[in-house]
Design a protein around this motif. Structure first.
Motif, PDB file in Angstrom:
ATOM      1  N   GLY A 554       0.724  -1.077   0.212  1.00 49.60           N
ATOM      2  CA  GLY A 554      -0.102  -0.220  -0.009  1.00 49.60           C
ATOM      3  C   GLY A 554       0.706   1.358  -0.173  1.00 49.60           C
ATOM      4  O   GLY A 554       0.398   2.473  -0.033  1.00 49.60           O
ATOM      5  N   HIS A 555       2.179   1.286   0.352  1.00 47.16           N
ATOM      6  CA  HIS A 555       2.977   2.396   0.151  1.00 47.16           C
ATOM      7  C   HIS A 555       3.466   2.602  -1.267  1.00 47.16           C
ATOM      8  O   HIS A 555       4.234   1.884  -1.912  1.00 47.16           O
ATOM      9  N   ALA A 588       7.556  -5.762  -4.757  1.00 49.43           N
ATOM     10  CA  ALA A 588       9.117  -5.490  -3.971  1.00 49.43           C
ATOM     11  C   ALA A 588       9.714  -4.546  -5.050  1.00 49.43           C
ATOM     12  O   ALA A 588       9.608  -4.647  -6.046  1.00 49.43           O
ATOM     13  N   ALA A 589      10.704  -3.909  -4.347  1.00 51.98           N
ATOM     14  CA  ALA A 589      11.808  -3.065  -5.159  1.00 51.98           C
ATOM     15  C   ALA A 589      12.996  -4.097  -5.405  1.00 51.98           C
ATOM     16  O   ALA A 589      13.443  -4.658  -4.469  1.00 51.98           O
ATOM     17  N   LEU A 622      24.166  -1.366   0.895  1.00 52.99           N
ATOM     18  CA  LEU A 622      23.224  -0.894   0.083  1.00 52.99           C
ATOM     19  C   LEU A 622      21.946  -0.684   0.412  1.00 52.99           C
ATOM     20  O   LEU A 622      21.058   0.301   0.427  1.00 52.99           O
ATOM     21  N   ARG A 623      20.903  -1.721   0.920  1.00 53.58           N
ATOM     22  CA  ARG A 623      20.117  -1.971   1.662  1.00 53.58           C
ATOM     23  C   ARG A 623      19.911  -1.038   2.796  1.00 53.58           C
ATOM     24  O   ARG A 623      18.799  -0.486   3.015  1.00 53.58           O
ATOM     25  N   GLU A 624      20.763  -1.015   3.689  1.00 52.66           N
ATOM     26  CA  GLU A 624      20.967  -0.316   4.739  1.00 52.66           C
ATOM     27  C   GLU A 624      20.932   1.080   4.374  1.00 52.66           C
ATOM     28  O   GLU A 624      20.274   2.174   5.017  1.00 52.66           O
ATOM     29  N   ILE A 633      10.798   0.682   4.517  1.00 51.16           N
ATOM     30  CA  ILE A 633       9.872   0.111   3.474  1.00 51.16           C
ATOM     31  C   ILE A 633      10.458   0.194   2.064  1.00 51.16           C
ATOM     32  O   ILE A 633      10.110  -0.541   1.081  1.00 51.16           O
ATOM     33  N   ALA A 634      11.401   1.121   1.962  1.00 51.50           N
ATOM     34  CA  ALA A 634      12.135   1.453   0.472  1.00 51.50           C
ATOM     35  C   ALA A 634      13.264   0.426   0.269  1.00 51.50           C
ATOM     36  O   ALA A 634      13.728   0.296  -0.774  1.00 51.50           O
ATOM     37  N   LYS A 635      13.804  -0.581   1.191  1.00 50.22           N
ATOM     38  CA  LYS A 635      14.717  -1.279   0.921  1.00 50.22           C
ATOM     39  C   LYS A 635      14.626  -2.123   0.039  1.00 50.22           C
ATOM     40  O   LYS A 635      13.380  -2.749  -0.191  1.00 50.22           O
TER      41      LYS A 635
END
Length: 689
Positions: A554-555, A588-589, A622-624, A633-635
């Motif tokens: 939902g984001h 998912a990103a 990079l995820r961090e 939420i954007a990881k």
């Protein structure tokens, strides 16, 4: 009545009775368009564009400045837009002849630099003669008003010459990127029903003479209307396939013609060119741009964005738009805009890292470039090539202004461009110092810039397109057409289009309606297809294509925002982020990252296999980093290290292809890519054979 067009007139009157004041004998070379008052009412807006049109040379005045029929949903037809009806002019005359007549014949029009190092300087007088010569050659080949000519060339003097020669005789040109495949070229040849294809024996690319004629031969092998293929001998490939009667050499047909040609004036709504742009689905769309309106907005916006606001120093301007000539950016800000304004400019044939990554800085230094207009993807490449900054050996002191185009520039790349290319304008301890930055947003459809900071602004926001140029209007709305609040993502729409707006899609007017006008037909707004948001100052931030939005539980997250976070990490050269399926969150990103450390790039099947310790550590970092920059939420769920990401010739990352490559589904159209070979490399990493 329209404007009075006496060449010596200092005051001209628009159809609305507004006085247009230009300095006698100097327009458009000393006009100060940045000082024009911005229109507030619709009547003022039309008068504003009439004033802009008065900067051009018209053979006959227009009787109606602007008219438009509404969108027709029942007939599935877009608006019928018309500008400067009754007016007659010639685009090529406005780009060459009138400057010679004004005494600027000896001024440099083009500084050409070939990738092998060959150079050529062309004055406005020589440009007029070369265009006249090519116009005579086109006529000799049976090309006339309304005929289509496809131009499949690299960035050469001849490319500009043949383009303007088409405009001079009323033929419709369609330029095709010289790196496109035979399949992409074939579609454009057949869709336009072109009578003439102009190409080369070969072109220089990364130090190698690459053959081109074979692609041209394949492109004209099917059902088409081609009568001749005009070939420039660029690399000396004389052993190419040759079809007698169809194929003719440039040096035989063009260079034998006289250099004098009496140009004809054409109605303002005469088609000037067809620009093909990729759609998310289906075949590329051929956008039709017409002469008077397009040239008016191209000329005005170039001067507004790039010309020195001080007319006394404007003669020193040297403009460089780094785009390939087949891209709409080059049409507007490398051909028609600068040349209609009598500006000196650079055109460069090759890639920016041949024979070394500092080639662009050599060019800036050699020609004293004052305005440098390029794509964010190139800036990110330069950042990777020069992690410690541009070496001091390059003299960049001539740079007065920089600009970006293609897609929203990442703030990190924006800062690097201003601090490195514009380093001589920085003042120690003054964070507001630096060169003006015009972060332009526009599209092939709009024909010219819609949103941009002004070069005269007191401050600039990294990566922000700010607000509409004078004479235009935009908004950001939800699907129902209601304006969104600050920091809320919505659809950017153009509520007041300019004269350079595309009139239709070639051969498919219904697609013009369904692609751009259907969604907000009741309001008559143009749907750009990009997401955007307002900030607290009511300035506009472009967030990328709306079909690139990632919806995670939902984001709604912008791919460009996640990419910007990734490229702000010192280990990342470039990044492309796409939505991929996730059973739990919906989307998912997934991040495709071009790393500074090439040893991290995955081997065949790496995306589906266990990561090495080095890759796992880099992915975690990079995820961090993204979580810190935006939020957890954007990881990215997945990070794939690749040698390159697929980009169109305008520098836009093709994120839908990344999704398809990662998920192993059928690939969409790849013919519009500037770096098509990277598809196979990414495919091998993502999908083990």
């Amino acid at each position: 009545m329209g404007i009075e067009v006496a060449e010596t007139a200092a005051v001209r009157t628009t159809a609305g009775g507004t006085a247009v004041v230009l300095e006698e004998g100097q327009a458009p070379y000393r006009d100060q368009v940045t000082a024009w008052p911005e229109p507030q009412t619709e009547a003022e807006r039309i008068a504003f564009w009439e004033r802009a049109a008065a900067r051009l040379e018209w053979n006959e005045p227009w009787h109606t400045a602007h008219s438009a029929t509404p969108v027709d949903t029942e007939a599935r037809r877009g608006p019928e837009l018309r500008w400067f009806d009754g007016g007659r002019l010639n685009a090529a005359v406005n780009c060459a002849d009138r400057h010679v007549a004004a005494g600027l014949g000896d001024k440099v029009a083009l500084h050409f630099e070939g990738e092998p190092g060959d150079r050529r300087t062309v004055t406005y007088r020589e440009l007029q003669e070369l265009v006249s010569q090519a116009a005579n050659a086109l006529l000799a080949l049976g090309i006339g008003k309304g005929d289509r000519v496809v131009i499949y060339l690299p960035v050469l003097v001849e490319t500009i010459v043949i383009t303007l020669a088409c405009a001079r005789i009323g033929a419709v040109h369609s330029l095709v990127f010289g790196g496109f495949s035979a399949e992409a070229l074939k579609f454009r040849v057949e869709d336009t029903r072109a009578k003439l294809l102009v190409t080369t024996d070969g072109q220089y690319r990364r130090g190698t003479a690459v053959p081109v004629k074979a692609n041209a031969d394949e492109a004209v092998s099917g059902e088409n209307a081609i009568e001749h293929v005009l070939v420039i001998n660029r690399t000396g490939h004389t052993d190419i396939n040759w079809v007698e009667g169809r194929d003719v050499w440039w040096h035989d047909v063009v260079e034998s013609q006289p250099r004098v040609h009496q140009a004809e004036a054409f109605d303002a709504e005469t088609p000037l060119f067809i620009m093909y742009t990729s759609g998310t689905t289906g075949q590329p769309k051929g956008l039709v741009h017409t002469t008077g309106g397009y040239l008016t907005q191209a000329s005005f916006s170039h001067s507004y964005l790039f010309s020195n606001p001080d007319p006394d120093t404007r003669a020193d301007d040297v403009h460089w738009c780094t785009a390939d000539l087949a891209w709409v950016t080059a049409h507007t800000y490398e051909i028609y805009g600068p040349l209609s304004n009598g500006v000196s400019q650079v055109i460069y044939e090759g890639v920016p890292n041949a024979p070394h990554p500092g080639r662009h800085f050599e060019v800036i230094q050699r020609y004293g470039v004052t305005s440098y207009y390029t794509a964010p993807t190139l800036v990110r490449s330069l950042m990777g090539w020069f992690p410690d900054g541009i070496p001091a050996e390059y003299n960049l002191s001539s740079i007065r202004l920089a600009g970006t185009v293609g897609e929203a520039v990442n703030p990190e790349a924006w800062r690097w461009l201003r601090a490195q290319v514009g380093r001589d304008s920085l003042v120690a301890g003054d964070p507001s110092s630096g060169i003006p930055m015009v972060d332009t947003w526009w599209q092939s459809e709009t024909g010219a810039t819609v949103l941009s900071p002004r070069q005269t602004d007191a401050s600039f926001k990294p990566g922000c397109a700010t607000r509409a140029l004078p004479g235009l209007a935009t908004d950001i709305v939800d699907d129902g057409g209601a304006r969104v609040g600050a920091e809320q993502q919505g659809n950017i729409v153009v509520t007041k289009t300019g004269p350079s707006m595309a009139r239709t899609v070639w051969g498919n007017p219904e697609r013009y309606f369904s692609s751009y006008w259907e969604k907000y037909a009741a309001q008559g707004w143009f749907l750009a297809g990009d997401g955007a948001r307002f900030d607290a100052d009511d300035d506009t931030w472009i967030l990328g294509r709306t079909d690139d939005v990632i919806n995670i539980s939902g984001h709604r997250l912008s791919t460009i925002e996640i990419e910007s976070a990734l490229v702000s990490h010192p280990a990342v050269v470039e990044a492309g982020v796409c939505p991929t399926y996730d059973a739990k969150t919906g989307h998912a990103a997934t991040a495709f990252v071009v790393p500074l450390d090439k040893s991290l790039i995955g081997a065949e099947g790496a995306a589906a296999a266990a990561l090495t310790a080095e890759q796992a550590a880099a992915v975690a970092a990079l995820r961090e980093h993204v979580a810190t920059q935006i939020g957890p939420i954007a990881k990215p769920r997945d990070v794939v290290f690749v040698p390159d990401v697929p980009k169109t010739r305008s520098g836009k990352i093709m994120r839908r292809l990344l999704t398809q490559l990662f998920e192993g589904t059928t690939l969409g159209d790849t013919t519009s890519l500037q770096n098509e070979p990277c598809i196979a490399e990414i495919q091998a990493i993502c999908q083990p054979r």
